[in-house]
Motif scaffolding. Structure first.
Motif, PDB file in Angstrom:
ATOM      1  N   MET A   1       0.870  -1.202   0.000  1.00 55.50           N
ATOM      2  CA  MET A   1       0.000   0.000   0.000  1.00 55.50           C
ATOM      3  C   MET A   1       0.896   1.237   0.000  1.00 55.50           C
ATOM      4  N   SER A   2       0.781   2.042  -1.033  1.00 61.43           N
ATOM      5  CA  SER A   2       1.732   3.129  -1.244  1.00 61.43           C
ATOM      6  C   SER A   2       1.630   4.228  -0.182  1.00 61.43           C
ATOM      7  N   ASP A   3       0.449   4.408   0.437  1.00 62.37           N
ATOM      8  CA  ASP A   3       0.313   5.489   1.413  1.00 62.37           C
ATOM      9  C   ASP A   3       0.360   4.975   2.856  1.00 62.37           C
ATOM     10  N   CYS A   4       0.836   3.748   3.048  1.00 56.00           N
ATOM     11  CA  CYS A   4       0.846   3.145   4.388  1.00 56.00           C
ATOM     12  C   CYS A   4       2.210   3.352   5.045  1.00 56.00           C
ATOM     13  N   CYS A   7       4.125   0.082   5.710  1.00 54.04           N
ATOM     14  CA  CYS A   7       4.659  -0.483   4.468  1.00 54.04           C
ATOM     15  C   CYS A   7       5.926   0.266   4.054  1.00 54.04           C
ATOM     16  N   LYS A   8       5.940   1.572   4.256  1.00 58.21           N
ATOM     17  CA  LYS A   8       7.124   2.361   3.911  1.00 58.21           C
ATOM     18  C   LYS A   8       8.304   1.987   4.806  1.00 58.21           C
ATOM     19  N   LYS A  45       3.732  -8.370   4.755  1.00 58.54           N
ATOM     20  CA  LYS A  45       2.738  -8.204   3.685  1.00 58.54           C
ATOM     21  C   LYS A  45       1.553  -7.425   4.256  1.00 58.54           C
ATOM     22  N   HIS A  46       1.189  -6.329   3.653  1.00 55.35           N
ATOM     23  CA  HIS A  46       0.159  -5.461   4.222  1.00 55.35           C
ATOM     24  C   HIS A  46      -1.136  -6.203   4.535  1.00 55.35           C
ATOM     25  N   ASP A  48      -4.722  -4.918   6.835  1.00 53.85           N
ATOM     26  CA  ASP A  48      -5.267  -3.786   7.597  1.00 53.85           C
ATOM     27  C   ASP A  48      -5.351  -4.073   9.091  1.00 53.85           C
ATOM     28  N   HIS A  97      -2.294  -0.744   9.475  1.00 56.82           N
ATOM     29  CA  HIS A  97      -1.470  -1.874   9.036  1.00 56.82           C
ATOM     30  C   HIS A  97      -1.279  -2.695  10.303  1.00 56.82           C
TER      31      HIS A  97
END
Ligand code: AMP
Ligand code: ZN
Length: 137
Positions: A1-4, A7-8, A45-46, A48, A97
């Motif tokens: 997820m690019s905005d998480c 994840c970053k 792995k993302h 929620d 996440h």
């Protein structure tokens, strides 16, 4: 997820103080540090929340959490350890996440969870348990 944000962190795109990782999990220091040694265990792995974990992820988080709990106990020697995990805004989740908090505890450290017991009659327990049981695979 690019905005998480987590994840970053997992991708190494923003800084974090890493503690441990394996194939499925990454543990790093919570930036807020309720007490020294406050660690978050996340899935790589993302997902929620707890509802979204597969069985492999769920087992991996339990294993990493237990191993880290012993390492925190042996290194920092807290008086106790709280394990906290929130799913959904109403439960207090702020980062969507999945993650488990491992919080070293000390007497009167200011961390509080109110626990409003209801002590319902047995029939209520049986009724509620039956509904849950019916949804188990
Ligand atoms: P929760 O309220 O259970 O969703 O917890 C989210 C936690 O993530 C909080 O305790 C924050 O301090 C922590 N947190 C948020 N952003 C970061 C970050 N960039 N690095 C480390 N911890 C973070
Ligand atoms: Zn994520």
């Amino acid at each position: 997820m690019s905005d998480c944000v987590f994840c970053k962190i997992i991708a190494g795109q923003i800084p974090a103080t890493r503690v441990h990782e394996d194939e499925h999990t990454l543990a790093f220091m919570d930036i807020g540090q309720v007490n020294p040694g406050h660690v978050l265990v996340t899935v790589k792995k993302h997902a929620d929340n707890l509802y979204a974990l597969d069985d492999v992820q769920a087992a991996a988080v339990a294993r990493t959490s237990a191993r880290l709990a012993r390492a925190i106990r042996d290194s920092l020697k807290p008086e106790g350890l709280s394990v906290y995990q929130a799913n959904g805004k109403a439960a207090g989740q702020t980062v969507f996440h999945y993650h488990v908090h491992l919080v070293p505890r000390h007497e009167a450290d200011g961390m509080e969870l109110t626990w409003p017991v209801k002590n319902p009659p047995r029939e209520k327990l049986e009724d509620c348990a039956g509904k849950i049981r019916a949804k188990m695979g």
